[in-house]
Write a protein that holds these residues in place. Sequence first.
Motif, short mmCIF file in Angstrom:
data_model
loop_
_atom_site.label_atom_id
_atom_site.label_comp_id
_atom_site.label_asym_id
_atom_site.label_seq_id
_atom_site.Cartn_x
_atom_site.Cartn_y
_atom_site.Cartn_z
N PHE A 5 0.58 -1.69 -0.02
CA PHE A 5 -0.39 0.12 0.32
C PHE A 5 0.39 1.39 0.06
N GLU A 6 0.60 2.27 -0.36
CA GLU A 6 1.49 3.61 -0.68
C GLU A 6 0.15 4.80 -0.46
N ILE A 7 0.46 5.08 0.41
CA ILE A 7 -0.36 6.34 1.30
C ILE A 7 0.29 7.85 0.86
N LEU A 8 -0.54 8.27 0.01
CA LEU A 8 -0.17 9.87 -0.46
C LEU A 8 -1.51 10.57 -0.29
N GLY A 9 -0.74 12.11 0.49
CA GLY A 9 -1.19 12.95 0.35
C GLY A 9 -2.77 13.39 -0.77
N LYS A 10 -3.65 13.62 -0.31
CA LYS A 10 -4.81 13.73 -1.50
C LYS A 10 -4.81 15.60 -2.27
N PHE A 11 -4.23 15.95 -0.85
CA PHE A 11 -4.49 17.63 -1.35
C PHE A 11 -2.94 18.23 -1.26
N ASP A 12 -1.53 17.11 -1.75
CA ASP A 12 -0.42 17.20 -2.12
C ASP A 12 0.43 18.29 -2.79
N THR A 13 0.85 18.84 -3.24
CA THR A 13 1.07 19.23 -3.67
C THR A 13 2.59 19.00 -4.20
N GLU A 14 3.59 19.04 -5.36
CA GLU A 14 4.75 19.34 -5.71
C GLU A 14 5.64 20.27 -4.85
N SER A 15 6.90 20.16 -4.10
CA SER A 15 7.39 20.87 -2.94
C SER A 15 8.87 20.95 -3.28
N ASP A 16 9.61 22.50 -3.30
CA ASP A 16 10.94 22.64 -3.47
C ASP A 16 11.21 21.87 -2.97
N CYS A 17 12.38 20.52 -3.88
CA CYS A 17 13.25 19.90 -3.56
C CYS A 17 14.53 20.57 -2.50
N HIS A 18 14.10 22.19 -2.65
CA HIS A 18 15.59 22.81 -0.64
C HIS A 18 15.36 22.26 0.59
N LYS A 19 13.69 22.28 0.64
CA LYS A 19 13.18 21.73 1.41
C LYS A 19 14.13 20.46 2.31
N LEU A 20 14.93 19.56 1.31
CA LEU A 20 14.82 17.95 1.32
C LEU A 20 17.26 17.86 2.08
N LEU A 21 17.49 19.14 0.89
CA LEU A 21 18.81 19.10 1.14
C LEU A 21 19.79 20.00 2.16
N TYR A 22 20.77 19.62 2.01
CA TYR A 22 21.51 20.46 3.06
C TYR A 22 21.97 21.55 2.01
N ALA A 23 22.54 21.14 0.90
CA ALA A 23 22.99 22.67 -0.35
C ALA A 23 22.31 22.41 -0.99
N PRO A 24 22.21 23.91 -2.35
CA PRO A 24 21.38 24.33 -2.48
C PRO A 24 21.61 23.32 -3.74
N HIS A 25 20.18 22.98 -4.49
CA HIS A 25 19.77 22.65 -6.22
C HIS A 25 20.85 23.16 -7.24
N PRO A 26 21.20 23.25 -8.13
CA PRO A 26 21.47 24.30 -8.78
C PRO A 26 20.15 24.12 -9.99
N LEU A 27 19.28 23.07 -9.70
CA LEU A 27 18.35 23.00 -10.65
C LEU A 27 17.21 23.76 -10.44
N PRO A 28 15.89 24.00 -10.34
CA PRO A 28 14.67 23.87 -10.21
C PRO A 28 14.01 22.70 -9.64
N LEU A 29 14.43 21.62 -8.99
CA LEU A 29 13.29 20.10 -8.74
C LEU A 29 12.76 20.86 -8.25
N LYS A 30 11.38 19.78 -7.91
CA LYS A 30 10.37 19.57 -7.44
C LYS A 30 10.33 17.75 -6.95
N TYR A 31 9.58 17.86 -5.47
CA TYR A 31 9.13 16.72 -5.65
C TYR A 31 8.08 16.67 -4.38
N ARG A 32 7.56 15.27 -4.42
CA ARG A 32 6.77 14.56 -4.43
C ARG A 32 6.71 12.83 -3.04
N GLU A 33 6.00 13.43 -1.16
CA GLU A 33 6.49 11.91 -1.07
C GLU A 33 5.73 11.12 -0.54
N GLY A 34 5.40 10.00 -0.76
CA GLY A 34 4.53 8.85 -0.26
C GLY A 34 5.46 7.53 1.08
#
Length: 148
Positions: A5-34
Amino acid sequence: MTQIFEILGKFDTESDCHKLLYAPHPLPLKYREGRVYKIEFEGDEAALKAFVEKVLIDPISQEARIGGQPAFEKAAFVLEYGMKGAALDLEKEMILNYYRSIHTPGFEIKKLTLRTRIYVFGAGAEPAQFVRDIVNPAIHTHEVLKAA
């Protein structure tokens, strides 16, 4: 038998990957989590699904996908990680404690595995920095999946 079973948020949207990383990423990447729950069990599959719906899913804000295939095909890659077998996983222990408290659940859990899936979106996305910044090799196992 095994059910995933994969549980996902119904109202989640793609977020900025910088929240996940210690150092800024040079690309404007997005992520979602399950959150992925792999349950090896014996017994009534309908009873297992009812248990999952009652215990693991908030029906207002979450939805479940069954079968284990990644939810977002357009992801550049998927980082899946979870606790090593010998590491203390409090969520897993609480789920199993609740399961054990049910008088007649209708199924028997043989093994429960919990993992987090991070879907990374964007051209040029590579997993190396994400693995380095998210996965702690002392307590986590991980796998990088390419989107189908």
